[in-house]
Design a protein around this motif. Structure first.
Motif, PDB file in Angstrom:
ATOM      1  N   LEU A  83       0.860  -1.176   0.000  1.00  0.00           N
ATOM      2  CA  LEU A  83       0.000   0.000   0.000  1.00  0.00           C
ATOM      3  C   LEU A  83       0.899   1.231   0.000  1.00  0.00           C
ATOM      4  O   LEU A  83       1.753   1.388   0.865  1.00  0.00           O
ATOM      5  CB  LEU A  83      -0.881   0.019   1.248  1.00  0.00           C
ATOM      6  N   VAL A  84       0.702   2.090  -0.998  1.00  0.00           N
ATOM      7  CA  VAL A  84       1.453   3.344  -1.090  1.00  0.00           C
ATOM      8  C   VAL A  84       0.463   4.477  -0.841  1.00  0.00           C
ATOM      9  O   VAL A  84      -0.448   4.706  -1.636  1.00  0.00           O
ATOM     10  CB  VAL A  84       2.109   3.515  -2.478  1.00  0.00           C
ATOM     11  N   SER A  85       0.624   5.164   0.273  1.00  0.00           N
ATOM     12  CA  SER A  85      -0.321   6.221   0.645  1.00  0.00           C
ATOM     13  C   SER A  85       0.427   7.503   0.967  1.00  0.00           C
ATOM     14  O   SER A  85       1.640   7.506   1.195  1.00  0.00           O
ATOM     15  CB  SER A  85      -1.170   5.792   1.837  1.00  0.00           C
ATOM     16  N   GLY A  86      -0.314   8.612   0.990  1.00  0.00           N
ATOM     17  CA  GLY A  86       0.303   9.894   1.294  1.00  0.00           C
ATOM     18  C   GLY A  86      -0.071  10.938   0.267  1.00  0.00           C
ATOM     19  O   GLY A  86      -1.127  10.850  -0.374  1.00  0.00           O
ATOM     20  N   GLU A  87       0.800  11.917   0.079  1.00  0.00           N
ATOM     21  CA  GLU A  87       0.501  13.028  -0.818  1.00  0.00           C
ATOM     22  C   GLU A  87       1.677  13.301  -1.761  1.00  0.00           C
ATOM     23  O   GLU A  87       2.842  13.164  -1.366  1.00  0.00           O
ATOM     24  CB  GLU A  87       0.209  14.312  -0.032  1.00  0.00           C
ATOM     25  N   ALA A  88       1.344  13.704  -2.991  1.00  0.00           N
ATOM     26  CA  ALA A  88       2.337  14.134  -3.977  1.00  0.00           C
ATOM     27  C   ALA A  88       1.839  15.431  -4.597  1.00  0.00           C
ATOM     28  O   ALA A  88       0.644  15.602  -4.824  1.00  0.00           O
ATOM     29  CB  ALA A  88       2.525  13.067  -5.050  1.00  0.00           C
ATOM     30  N   LEU A  89       2.765  16.334  -4.885  1.00  0.00           N
ATOM     31  CA  LEU A  89       2.367  17.640  -5.405  1.00  0.00           C
ATOM     32  C   LEU A  89       1.774  17.572  -6.810  1.00  0.00           C
ATOM     33  O   LEU A  89       0.876  18.334  -7.157  1.00  0.00           O
ATOM     34  CB  LEU A  89       3.571  18.587  -5.400  1.00  0.00           C
ATOM     35  N   LYS A 102       7.148  -0.354  -7.789  1.00  0.00           N
ATOM     36  CA  LYS A 102       6.978  -1.507  -8.684  1.00  0.00           C
ATOM     37  C   LYS A 102       8.314  -2.142  -9.054  1.00  0.00           C
ATOM     38  O   LYS A 102       8.367  -3.320  -9.404  1.00  0.00           O
ATOM     39  CB  LYS A 102       6.224  -1.090  -9.940  1.00  0.00           C
ATOM     40  N   ASN A 103       9.372  -1.363  -8.961  1.00  0.00           N
ATOM     41  CA  ASN A 103      10.699  -1.897  -9.283  1.00  0.00           C
ATOM     42  C   ASN A 103      11.373  -2.580  -8.097  1.00  0.00           C
ATOM     43  O   ASN A 103      12.456  -3.144  -8.251  1.00  0.00           O
ATOM     44  CB  ASN A 103      11.609  -0.763  -9.792  1.00  0.00           C
ATOM     45  N   VAL A 104      10.744  -2.527  -6.931  1.00  0.00           N
ATOM     46  CA  VAL A 104      11.309  -3.201  -5.754  1.00  0.00           C
ATOM     47  C   VAL A 104      11.108  -4.709  -5.899  1.00  0.00           C
ATOM     48  O   VAL A 104      10.020  -5.180  -6.215  1.00  0.00           O
ATOM     49  CB  VAL A 104      10.646  -2.707  -4.453  1.00  0.00           C
ATOM     50  N   GLU A 105      12.162  -5.448  -5.653  1.00  0.00           N
ATOM     51  CA  GLU A 105      12.124  -6.905  -5.793  1.00  0.00           C
ATOM     52  C   GLU A 105      11.099  -7.539  -4.848  1.00  0.00           C
ATOM     53  O   GLU A 105      10.945  -7.100  -3.712  1.00  0.00           O
ATOM     54  CB  GLU A 105      13.516  -7.473  -5.506  1.00  0.00           C
ATOM     55  N   LYS A 106      10.397  -8.534  -5.344  1.00  0.00           N
ATOM     56  CA  LYS A 106       9.441  -9.359  -4.601  1.00  0.00           C
ATOM     57  C   LYS A 106       8.052  -8.738  -4.458  1.00  0.00           C
ATOM     58  O   LYS A 106       7.130  -9.397  -3.970  1.00  0.00           O
ATOM     59  CB  LYS A 106       9.964  -9.711  -3.198  1.00  0.00           C
ATOM     60  N   VAL A 107       7.873  -7.492  -4.864  1.00  0.00           N
ATOM     61  CA  VAL A 107       6.546  -6.870  -4.782  1.00  0.00           C
ATOM     62  C   VAL A 107       5.622  -7.532  -5.795  1.00  0.00           C
ATOM     63  O   VAL A 107       5.949  -7.633  -6.980  1.00  0.00           O
ATOM     64  CB  VAL A 107       6.629  -5.352  -5.062  1.00  0.00           C
ATOM     65  N   THR A 108       4.457  -7.995  -5.335  1.00  0.00           N
ATOM     66  CA  THR A 108       3.524  -8.676  -6.238  1.00  0.00           C
ATOM     67  C   THR A 108       2.294  -7.850  -6.578  1.00  0.00           C
ATOM     68  O   THR A 108       1.626  -8.097  -7.579  1.00  0.00           O
ATOM     69  CB  THR A 108       3.061 -10.015  -5.633  1.00  0.00           C
ATOM     70  N   GLN A 109       1.975  -6.871  -5.725  1.00  0.00           N
ATOM     71  CA  GLN A 109       0.774  -6.047  -5.952  1.00  0.00           C
ATOM     72  C   GLN A 109       1.010  -4.675  -5.333  1.00  0.00           C
ATOM     73  O   GLN A 109       1.528  -4.568  -4.217  1.00  0.00           O
ATOM     74  CB  GLN A 109      -0.445  -6.703  -5.303  1.00  0.00           C
ATOM     75  N   VAL A 110       0.641  -3.626  -6.070  1.00  0.00           N
ATOM     76  CA  VAL A 110       0.797  -2.261  -5.559  1.00  0.00           C
ATOM     77  C   VAL A 110      -0.557  -1.569  -5.550  1.00  0.00           C
ATOM     78  O   VAL A 110      -1.252  -1.524  -6.567  1.00  0.00           O
ATOM     79  CB  VAL A 110       1.789  -1.440  -6.412  1.00  0.00           C
ATOM     80  N   TYR A 111      -0.935  -1.043  -4.397  1.00  0.00           N
ATOM     81  CA  TYR A 111      -2.166  -0.271  -4.277  1.00  0.00           C
ATOM     82  C   TYR A 111      -1.801   1.203  -4.169  1.00  0.00           C
ATOM     83  O   TYR A 111      -1.190   1.640  -3.193  1.00  0.00           O
ATOM     84  CB  TYR A 111      -2.966  -0.713  -3.046  1.00  0.00           C
ATOM     85  N   ASP A 112      -2.161   1.953  -5.172  1.00  0.00           N
ATOM     86  CA  ASP A 112      -1.838   3.371  -5.243  1.00  0.00           C
ATOM     87  C   ASP A 112      -2.943   4.181  -4.576  1.00  0.00           C
ATOM     88  O   ASP A 112      -4.040   4.317  -5.105  1.00  0.00           O
ATOM     89  CB  ASP A 112      -1.674   3.778  -6.717  1.00  0.00           C
ATOM     90  N   GLU A 113      -2.642   4.716  -3.400  1.00  0.00           N
ATOM     91  CA  GLU A 113      -3.594   5.552  -2.670  1.00  0.00           C
ATOM     92  C   GLU A 113      -2.971   6.917  -2.373  1.00  0.00           C
ATOM     93  O   GLU A 113      -3.206   7.505  -1.321  1.00  0.00           O
ATOM     94  CB  GLU A 113      -4.026   4.857  -1.373  1.00  0.00           C
ATOM     95  N   ILE A 114      -2.177   7.400  -3.314  1.00  0.00           N
ATOM     96  CA  ILE A 114      -1.533   8.703  -3.173  1.00  0.00           C
ATOM     97  C   ILE A 114      -2.503   9.795  -3.618  1.00  0.00           C
ATOM     98  O   ILE A 114      -3.097   9.721  -4.687  1.00  0.00           O
ATOM     99  CB  ILE A 114      -0.249   8.784  -4.012  1.00  0.00           C
ATOM    100  N   THR A 115      -2.642  10.818  -2.800  1.00  0.00           N
ATOM    101  CA  THR A 115      -3.489  11.961  -3.115  1.00  0.00           C
ATOM    102  C   THR A 115      -2.642  13.078  -3.716  1.00  0.00           C
ATOM    103  O   THR A 115      -1.534  13.326  -3.253  1.00  0.00           O
ATOM    104  CB  THR A 115      -4.179  12.489  -1.842  1.00  0.00           C
ATOM    105  N   ILE A 116      -3.163  13.724  -4.751  1.00  0.00           N
ATOM    106  CA  ILE A 116      -2.456  14.860  -5.336  1.00  0.00           C
ATOM    107  C   ILE A 116      -2.754  16.080  -4.462  1.00  0.00           C
ATOM    108  O   ILE A 116      -3.831  16.671  -4.514  1.00  0.00           O
ATOM    109  CB  ILE A 116      -2.904  15.125  -6.790  1.00  0.00           C
ATOM    110  N   ALA A 117      -1.798  16.433  -3.629  1.00  0.00           N
ATOM    111  CA  ALA A 117      -1.971  17.523  -2.668  1.00  0.00           C
ATOM    112  C   ALA A 117      -0.624  17.841  -2.039  1.00  0.00           C
ATOM    113  O   ALA A 117       0.353  17.084  -2.203  1.00  0.00           O
ATOM    114  CB  ALA A 117      -2.974  17.140  -1.582  1.00  0.00           C
TER     115      ALA A 117
END
Length: 204
Positions: A83-89, A102-117
């Motif tokens: 789970l990737v959460s938080g804020e990005a400008l 996604k480029n980190v080894e062994k990661v099988t699923q990424v949930y993008d919960e980043i807010t544009i803020a």
């Protein structure tokens, strides 16, 4: 047998830094780790992998100094789902962070919960931590549920639940979170025990 073998490998990793200090502290810490690992439904290998994924993701973002200054990101891995959460400008910043994960080894699923803020304030983050703590306390008090099976993350009032659970356990945990003050929304990112052979997915 595999879990016991991994456990034997994990104990020296945890206990070694403590050996320089007080022996009783080392024993207590190691005992706590052993108890937690044995109660966790993940394999010991998966537990170690999740820790490694979170560290690698944080280091990858830290290496991107300009990007790191423009975002506030949390990485939480459970059974190699991240789970990737938080804020990005900007949207570009959000995409750059997700690409790193996604480029980190062994990661099988990424949930993008980043807010544009703009990055959240320390006060907001503290409030989120309090909400997560209250939910965890309620999970511990719930007789039909083990808090060791569920990871609780709160970001800007949105609570994310991760874990390896039955559908009944997932519903109990979700209802507990929904009834907790300060929670605006609950997002379920559970892996259900009865469908571990590939039927994975988020459940809003």
């Amino acid at each position: 047998m595999k879990k016991r073998l991994h456990l034997l490998l994990l104990i020296p990793l945890v206990g070694a830094p403590l050996l320089q200090g007080c022996a009783p502290a080392a024993v207590t810490a190691t005992t706590t780790v052993v108890s937690t690992v044995m109660a966790d439904r993940r394999t010991t290998g998966a537990i170690i992998e999740d820790e490694a994924i979170e560290i690698k993701a944080r280091l990858a973002l830290a290496d991107q100094k300009k990007l790191n200054k423009r975002v506030h990101i949390n990485f939480n891995s459970f059974n190699t789902w991240v789970l990737v959460s938080g804020e990005a400008l900007t949207e570009e910043d959000r995409q750059a962070v997700i690409k790193l994960v996604k480029n980190v080894e062994k990661v099988t699923q990424v949930y993008d919960e980043i807010t544009i803020a703009a990055p959240s304030s320390l006060l907001s983050r503290s409030a989120d931590s309090v909400v997560s703590a209250k939910i965890k306390a309620k999970l511990i008090a719930e007789r039909d549920l083990s808090s060791l099976h569920i990871k609780v993350i709160t970001e800007n009032g949105v609570t994310f639940l991760m874990g390896l659970v039955s559908r009944e356990e997932g519903e109990i945990a979700t209802e507990i979170a929904r009834r907790t003050g300060g929670v605006q929304k609950v997002v379920k990112l559970f892996e259900y025990r009865e469908s571990l052979r590939g039927n994975k997915g988020a459940n809003p």
